[in-house]
Scaffold this active site. Structure first.
Site, PDB file in Angstrom:
ATOM      1  N   LYS A  54       0.843  -1.207   0.000  1.00  0.00           N
ATOM      2  CA  LYS A  54       0.000   0.000   0.000  1.00  0.00           C
ATOM      3  C   LYS A  54       0.876   1.255   0.000  1.00  0.00           C
ATOM      4  O   LYS A  54       0.607   2.209  -0.730  1.00  0.00           O
ATOM      5  CB  LYS A  54      -0.959  -0.019   1.207  1.00  0.00           C
ATOM      6  CG  LYS A  54      -2.092  -1.037   1.009  1.00  0.00           C
ATOM      7  CD  LYS A  54      -2.915  -1.323   2.260  1.00  0.00           C
ATOM      8  CE  LYS A  54      -3.869  -2.492   1.963  1.00  0.00           C
ATOM      9  NZ  LYS A  54      -4.702  -2.901   3.081  1.00  0.00           N
ATOM     10  N   GLN A  98      -5.069  -1.828   9.206  1.00  0.00           N
ATOM     11  CA  GLN A  98      -4.934  -3.146   8.589  1.00  0.00           C
ATOM     12  C   GLN A  98      -5.563  -4.208   9.494  1.00  0.00           C
ATOM     13  O   GLN A  98      -5.293  -4.251  10.696  1.00  0.00           O
ATOM     14  CB  GLN A  98      -3.443  -3.442   8.338  1.00  0.00           C
ATOM     15  CG  GLN A  98      -3.180  -4.700   7.549  1.00  0.00           C
ATOM     16  CD  GLN A  98      -3.686  -4.640   6.110  1.00  0.00           C
ATOM     17  OE1 GLN A  98      -3.756  -3.586   5.494  1.00  0.00           O
ATOM     18  NE2 GLN A  98      -4.072  -5.787   5.575  1.00  0.00           N
ATOM     19  N   ASP A 121     -11.327   2.257   3.258  1.00  0.00           N
ATOM     20  CA  ASP A 121     -11.651   0.831   3.109  1.00  0.00           C
ATOM     21  C   ASP A 121     -13.150   0.632   2.834  1.00  0.00           C
ATOM     22  O   ASP A 121     -13.562  -0.460   2.444  1.00  0.00           O
ATOM     23  CB  ASP A 121     -11.333   0.083   4.408  1.00  0.00           C
ATOM     24  CG  ASP A 121      -9.975  -0.600   4.396  1.00  0.00           C
ATOM     25  OD1 ASP A 121      -9.565  -1.079   3.320  1.00  0.00           O
ATOM     26  OD2 ASP A 121      -9.343  -0.662   5.468  1.00  0.00           O
TER      27      ASP A 121
HETATM   28  N1  GUN Z   1      -6.953  -7.201   5.612  1.00  0.00           N
HETATM   29  C1  GUN Z   1      -7.189  -7.953   4.508  1.00  0.00           C
HETATM   30  N2  GUN Z   1      -7.786  -7.205   3.544  1.00  0.00           N
HETATM   31  C2  GUN Z   1      -7.917  -5.955   4.061  1.00  0.00           C
HETATM   32  C3  GUN Z   1      -8.443  -4.743   3.532  1.00  0.00           C
HETATM   33  O1  GUN Z   1      -8.937  -4.655   2.397  1.00  0.00           O
HETATM   34  N3  GUN Z   1      -8.393  -3.672   4.372  1.00  0.00           N
HETATM   35  C4  GUN Z   1      -7.875  -3.754   5.624  1.00  0.00           C
HETATM   36  N4  GUN Z   1      -7.896  -2.633   6.364  1.00  0.00           N
HETATM   37  N5  GUN Z   1      -7.386  -4.863   6.132  1.00  0.00           N
HETATM   38  C5  GUN Z   1      -7.401  -5.956   5.344  1.00  0.00           C
END
Ligand code: GUN
Length: 284
Positions: A54, A98, A121
């Site tokens: 990211k 996350q 998200d």
């Molecule tokens: N963990 C696995 N996929 C995601 C996601 O799309 N966003 C977040 N914040 N955590 C994750």
């Protein structure tokens, strides 16, 4: 004739390019880059890889990013405090915590603490509710990426049968609502669905997000269907395989996403898009 392979890597690259252009436009107009804060708690290796990817994507789009890496012993209150500080930080347009979080921290509480306008998200109940009632909002990245891939096959969704296998809050439920909003007739299946193969065989568009390697076989697929495989299963240590048996499905489907290189790259590309759009929306 074998199916067209949907090139998620190429589509994701073009979405990241658009996000970079929009980020430049934002910087020109407002004198700073859009900003994303990424919070990681603990040392889950998969989460570490996602967070690094990211940050790398932000750098490639000229989006400012900052990482907050907290130890696994962080309390819920400490994490909630950080989220509130980021909500109030004028350099930050998107806040991403996350997941998964350590067991002693409530994911729901943390998600609900993120300002809905910075929830890149698309997990906050306000944004989920907006999606449900068809109001504009930040949309969850993987389902939004899936829709983008479906659109690029050129299929007209109106009146078509869409079958979604999997009912998670992150993929199955939101993508079902997005398909419905585009006038598909949607069936949501799950582990207790009876005669899953024959339900799948009705699908003009089949989206599979269950986390079971090669579960969907070639004879579950309607000839010519669009097949979107959201699975990312590691088998035998390293190799990534989808939820669909690709070698069988590619002989039956009209278009299909590979694993890797299908849905996977789309998630981060849509995150970049959400960051830039959240930044612009905050100024309007
Ligand atoms: N963990 C696995 N996929 C995601 C996601 O799309 N966003 C977040 N914040 N955590 C994750």
């Amino acid at each position: 004739m074998p199916a067209t392979i949907i090139d998620g890597k190429a589509v994701a690259a073009s979405i990241r390019e658009d996000a970079a252009a929009r980020a430049a436009e934002y910087r020109e107009k407002f004198g700073r880059a859009p900003g994303l804060a990424v919070v990681i708690v603990g040392d889950d290796p998969a989460s570490r890889v996602y967070v690094n990817n990211k940050k790398k994507a932000c750098a490639g789009c000229d989006i400012y990013s900052e990482e907050h890496a907290l130890p696994a012993t962080t309390t819920e209150d400490e994490l909630l405090d950080l989220v509130r500080r980021l909500n109030a930080d004028p350099k930050i347009d998107g806040v991403l915590v996350q997941l998964p979080l350590p067991n002693h921290i409530s994911e729901d509480k943390v998600i609900e603490a993120i300002s809905p306008s910075k929830d890149v998200d698309g997990f906050h109940p306000i944004n989920v509710g907006s999606l449900m009632v068809g109001k504009p909002a930040l949309r969850p990245c993987t389902p939004a990426g899936i829709m983008e891939l479906i659109h690029r096959t050129g299929i007209e969704l109106k009146g078509k049968r869409a079958v979604v296998v999997g009912r998670s809050n992150i993929v199955g439920k939101p993508v079902s609502i997005m398909l419905l909003a585009e006038h598909a007739t949607v069936t949501i299946c799950h582990s207790r669905t009876e005669d899953l193969p024959s339900v799948c065989r009705e699908a003009d568009v089949l989206v599979v997000a269950v986390g079971r390697p090669k579960m969907v076989k070639g004879d579950w697929i309607k000839p010519g269907a669009v097949v979107i495989d959201v699975g990312t299963n590691r088998v035998g240590g390293k190799k990534l395989v989808g939820d669909v048996d690709f070698d069988e499905a590619v002989e039956v489907a009209g278009a299909i996403t590979p694993v890797p290189g299908g849905v996977g790259p789309m998630t981060i590309a849509m995150l970049m898009k959400n960051c830039v759009e959240a930044a612009f929306a905050a100024r309007s």
